[in-house]
Design a protein around this motif. Sequence first.
Motif, mmCIF file in Angstrom:
data_model
loop_
_atom_site.group_PDB
_atom_site.id
_atom_site.type_symbol
_atom_site.label_atom_id
_atom_site.label_comp_id
_atom_site.label_asym_id
_atom_site.label_seq_id
_atom_site.Cartn_x
_atom_site.Cartn_y
_atom_site.Cartn_z
ATOM 1 N N UNK A 43 3.207 12.482 14.264
ATOM 2 C CA UNK A 43 2.217 12.679 13.202
ATOM 3 C C UNK A 43 0.823 12.534 13.791
ATOM 4 N N UNK A 44 -0.189 12.728 12.945
ATOM 5 C CA UNK A 44 -1.563 12.417 13.319
ATOM 6 C C UNK A 44 -2.272 11.852 12.096
ATOM 7 N N UNK A 45 -3.560 11.603 12.220
ATOM 8 C CA UNK A 45 -4.283 10.946 11.142
ATOM 9 C C UNK A 45 -4.504 11.785 9.897
ATOM 10 N N UNK A 46 -4.276 13.090 9.961
ATOM 11 C CA UNK A 46 -4.563 13.962 8.819
ATOM 12 C C UNK A 46 -3.664 13.655 7.615
ATOM 13 N N UNK A 47 -2.516 13.059 7.850
ATOM 14 C CA UNK A 47 -1.603 12.752 6.753
ATOM 15 C C UNK A 47 -2.146 11.720 5.778
ATOM 16 N N UNK A 48 -3.156 10.978 6.192
ATOM 17 C CA UNK A 48 -3.719 9.931 5.345
ATOM 18 C C UNK A 48 -4.729 10.463 4.329
ATOM 19 N N UNK A 49 -4.980 11.757 4.294
ATOM 20 C CA UNK A 49 -6.079 12.290 3.475
ATOM 21 C C UNK A 49 -5.974 11.891 2.004
ATOM 22 N N UNK A 50 -4.806 12.056 1.401
ATOM 23 C CA UNK A 50 -4.650 11.736 -0.013
ATOM 24 C C UNK A 50 -4.936 10.272 -0.298
ATOM 25 N N UNK A 51 -4.404 9.389 0.544
ATOM 26 C CA UNK A 51 -4.628 7.956 0.377
ATOM 27 C C UNK A 51 -6.103 7.624 0.596
ATOM 28 N N UNK A 52 -6.712 8.259 1.577
ATOM 29 C CA UNK A 52 -8.146 8.077 1.849
ATOM 30 C C UNK A 52 -8.972 8.404 0.605
ATOM 31 N N UNK A 53 -8.662 9.519 -0.032
ATOM 32 C CA UNK A 53 -9.427 9.938 -1.204
ATOM 33 C C UNK A 53 -9.291 8.939 -2.356
ATOM 34 N N UNK A 54 -8.079 8.436 -2.572
ATOM 35 C CA UNK A 54 -7.862 7.462 -3.645
ATOM 36 C C UNK A 54 -8.648 6.178 -3.378
ATOM 37 N N UNK A 55 -8.550 5.662 -2.164
ATOM 38 C CA UNK A 55 -9.183 4.382 -1.844
ATOM 39 C C UNK A 55 -10.703 4.471 -1.813
ATOM 40 N N UNK A 56 -11.250 5.546 -1.261
ATOM 41 C CA UNK A 56 -12.705 5.660 -1.198
ATOM 42 C C UNK A 56 -13.305 5.794 -2.597
ATOM 43 N N UNK A 57 -12.612 6.459 -3.493
ATOM 44 C CA UNK A 57 -13.103 6.570 -4.875
ATOM 45 C C UNK A 57 -13.123 5.214 -5.581
ATOM 46 N N UNK A 58 -12.326 4.288 -5.083
ATOM 47 C CA UNK A 58 -12.289 2.948 -5.666
ATOM 48 C C UNK A 58 -13.224 1.980 -4.941
ATOM 49 N N UNK A 59 -14.023 2.495 -4.024
ATOM 50 C CA UNK A 59 -15.028 1.671 -3.371
ATOM 51 C C UNK A 59 -14.662 1.118 -2.011
ATOM 52 N N UNK A 60 -13.538 1.533 -1.470
ATOM 53 C CA UNK A 60 -13.132 1.029 -0.157
ATOM 54 C C UNK A 60 -13.780 1.836 0.975
#
Length: 255
Positions: A43-60
């Motif tokens: 794998x590579x880091x691109x798989x985290x995109x969905x989780x990234x979007x959820x967390x950043x919208x919550x202020x992380x």
Amino acid sequence: MKTLFNRYLAFAAIIFSLVFTTTVNAQTAPQIKNVVLVHGAFADGSGWKGLYQILTKKGYNVTIVQNPLSSLADDVRATNLALDKQDGPTILVGHSWGGTVITEAGNHPKVVALVYVAALQPDSGENSIQWLQTAPPAPENGVLPPDDKGIAYYDKAKFHAGFAGDLSKEDADFMFASQGAFYANGFGTPITKAAWKTKPSYGIVATEDKSINPDIERAMYKRSNTKITEIKGSHVVFISQPEAVAKVIIAASKK
């Protein structure tokens, strides 16, 4: 007098609203805002995109490590570089092989909790392959023997069913095409110091996992007193069930 009283009520309402809003924001804001995500093999880091979007919208503040996958030491080094850049306490998250990486890298002083997502979790002196051999692989599992360069790949014919069974074929094909070159000697490299022995740990069991037997995940997490959450999903549960995975990370950030 009546006008003055009405102004007083209006002023009091404004003060109450400000106090209430401040209290609610304090209760909902993450206590630990930094999250570092570490991907696994094949794998590579691109798989985290969905989780990234959820967390950043919550202020992380989310950082995604791009593992070289050339050795355990190299992946730990890459993770430590990301941790060095954080401005305070950090939740360290690892998927699959990334669990082995965060077990070592989690000793970084900025790490305050570990989250294992369908991940390996060896103890000090143990390696990943020891645990992978404690239960028979699923028929769908497609990890191939290392090639003449020592690199292990995932069988293309089995990648969809074995690695990402609850994703579309199109998404699974993209993941296969973007997988890193994983040097298999990493699986045999022992952990020097297991961070989960001294830091709070959270573990997600992917109940439909065909790459790591879910019973292996349960056994590792139980042995380490990791707080376990079971989520119905494939090995890439963080892609297929990002909201559920995010809840575990958010819970870890509020302890």
